[in-house]
Design a protein around this motif. Structure first.
Motif, PDB file in Angstrom:
ATOM      1  N   PRO A 246       0.811  -1.216   0.000  1.00 23.14           N
ATOM      2  CA  PRO A 246       0.000   0.000   0.000  1.00 23.14           C
ATOM      3  C   PRO A 246       0.846   1.268   0.000  1.00 23.14           C
TER       4      PRO A 246
ATOM      5  N   HIS B  64     -11.599  -0.793 -12.239  1.00 18.42           N
ATOM      6  CA  HIS B  64     -10.516  -0.495 -11.296  1.00 18.42           C
ATOM      7  C   HIS B  64     -10.293   1.007 -11.134  1.00 18.42           C
TER       8      HIS B  64
ATOM      9  N   ALA C 231     -11.594   2.505  -8.170  1.00 20.16           N
ATOM     10  CA  ALA C 231     -11.916   2.728  -6.766  1.00 20.16           C
ATOM     11  C   ALA C 231     -10.669   3.139  -5.992  1.00 20.16           C
ATOM     12  N   GLY C 232     -10.845   4.074  -5.060  1.00 18.44           N
ATOM     13  CA  GLY C 232      -9.758   4.444  -4.168  1.00 18.44           C
ATOM     14  C   GLY C 232      -9.028   5.699  -4.602  1.00 18.44           C
ATOM     15  N   ALA C 233      -8.255   6.251  -3.668  1.00 21.66           N
ATOM     16  CA  ALA C 233      -7.582   7.527  -3.894  1.00 21.66           C
ATOM     17  C   ALA C 233      -6.592   7.482  -5.050  1.00 21.66           C
ATOM     18  N   ASP C 234      -5.916   6.349  -5.248  1.00 24.41           N
ATOM     19  CA  ASP C 234      -4.934   6.258  -6.332  1.00 24.41           C
ATOM     20  C   ASP C 234      -5.578   6.386  -7.705  1.00 24.41           C
TER      21      ASP C 234
ATOM     22  N   SER D 231      -8.857   7.749  -8.332  1.00 29.22           N
ATOM     23  CA  SER D 231      -9.854   8.792  -8.482  1.00 29.22           C
ATOM     24  C   SER D 231      -9.526   9.794  -9.591  1.00 29.22           C
TER      25      SER D 231
ATOM     26  N   CYS E 269     -14.459  -4.135  -9.342  1.00 26.55           N
ATOM     27  CA  CYS E 269     -13.542  -3.183  -8.713  1.00 26.55           C
ATOM     28  C   CYS E 269     -13.719  -1.762  -9.226  1.00 26.55           C
TER      29      CYS E 269
ATOM     30  N   GLY F  60     -15.808   0.742  -8.250  1.00 23.89           N
ATOM     31  CA  GLY F  60     -15.888   1.727  -7.189  1.00 23.89           C
ATOM     32  C   GLY F  60     -17.113   2.619  -7.305  1.00 23.89           C
TER      33      GLY F  60
END
Length: 377
Positions: free
Chosen positions: A173, A301, A303-306, A308, A334, A336
């Motif tokens: 991470p 794919h 989803a998530g801050a990376d 966005s 995935c 999001g």
């Protein structure tokens, strides 16, 4: 094998593994929720008191973090023996969810003669061995009645895989992406697949299967600047000294997509996780087949801050820059929540809240296809 893709007259999709279950949202024509399929086709028990069908939730689909879709293609002018084909695209994350959902949707597993794995991540390959065992009768759910006749062995099931199988893959991470905190469960090894009754076919190049009705891509070219792979993806490698270590693997280069060309509609694309980026997937398909993209399906794919920052340009490409624009987007697995909201705002009812148990029927039109041939990029 060839990379020449035939145009099909009908495509039917049944989603067998996904993170989401969606029962009630209004769907476009050709899309059917799980519940009415049970009521219409699966002969539910009738309640003796009210004379009304009873919903048996033990026989409904379950959600899981992964993806699997059953693809049925039909070409009307082919001989009856080769007109229709069933292909399983990915198998979900575990030994239970796909098996349960195949039973829930009453799928004739013996008629599935090919499995395509999109890439070597266990949320897409975890159900492969249990599926093969079920298909070949080596499963606890198979009939064990002493009076039952022995099952007729089905034709061999081909398992279409990329040859570059990793020893292990891990997750590191952010913000540094340098410390692996966990590894993914192991993918089924080639010898395990064969022991379970599968016939391994290794393909690193694009090719067609199911009598030319389904295209399986090779390596997906990375051409967009904002689709930068999977930060923190790691691969276990062993050096010449025999020692192993984790090395960065941002670009999951064994990932593949599948494409079907429906008469009068265009391309239906399956991208199970879009580590390559869904825009790269679409651009590759359009460059190969010079056909409009009718439907985009699977994990995006985003989803998530990376990821966005990728949502805006991805949605803009699919809805505005691609001409003609995609008709339907089914963001699954995935993708999001944030990406689904953005796609819904751009596509309206063309963004379909798909989930496990959903069935999609895409009916082709050969006359319309003659006019569609002019809609090239």
């Amino acid at each position: 094998m060839s990379d020449q893709l035939k145009t099909v007259d009908q495509l039917t999709i049944t989603f067998l593994v996904d993170n989401c279950i969606e029962w009630f949202t209004k769907l476009p024509p050709g899309f059917t929720h799980e519940l009415p399929q049970h009521l219409r086709f699966h002969h539910p028990e009738i309640d003796e008191v009210t004379n009304t069908p009873v919903l048996d939730f033990d026989k409904f689909c379950c959600g899981a973090h992964g993806f699997s879709a059953l693809i049925q293609t039909t070409i009307s002018d082919e001989p009856s023996a080769s007109a229709s084909h069933l292909v399983l695209f990915d198998t979900g994350p575990d030994t239970q969810s796909l098996i349960r959902n195949l039973s829930a949707m009453q799928i004739p597993v013996e008629n599935i003669n090919r499995v395509i794995t999109s890439h070597w991540h266990s949320d897409h390959t975890g159900g492969l061995l249990s599926f093969l065992k079920l298909r070949n009768g080596d499963n606890e759910s198979a009939s064990t009645s002493p009076s039952a006749p022995p099952p007729v062995p089905p034709c061999a099931c081909i398992v279409d895989v990329h040859p570059d199988q990793p020893i292990a893959r891990g997750i590191a991470p952010g913000p540094t992406y340098d410390k692996v905190v966990c590894r993914l469960p192991p993918d089924p090894r080639f010898e395990q697949i064969e022991q379970a009754g599968g016939v391994v076919e290794k393909h690193s190049e694009g090719h067609t299967v199911a009598n030319g009705s389904v295209y399986v891509s090779g390596e997906i070219p990375r051409v967009t600047p904002y689709e930068a792979g999977l930060p923190g993806a790691m691969r276990w490698k062993v050096g010449e000294d025999g020692k192993g270590s984790w090395v960065p693997e941002t670009h999951i280069m064994d990932e593949r997509y599948a494409a079907i060309d429906v008469a009068g509609k265009g391309l239906v694309l399956f991208s199970a996780c879009s580590h390559a980026g869904i825009v790269n997937v679409v651009k590759d398909a359009v460059s190969k087949f010079a056909r409009p993209v009718y439907m985009v399906i699977g994990g995006l794919h985003l989803a998530g801050a990376d990821f966005s920052p990728r949502i805006g340009p991805t949605v803009k490409f699919l809805s505005e820059e691609l001409k003609p624009a995609v008709c339907y987007v089914l963001p699954m697995h995935c993708s999001g929540f944030e990406a689904k909201v953005a796609l819904q705002q751009a596509f309206g009812e063309g963004c379909v809240p798909a989930g496990v148990g959903l069935k999609v029927d895409v009916v082709g039109d050969r006359e319309q296809d003659k006019r569609l041939l002019a809609a090239v990029y």
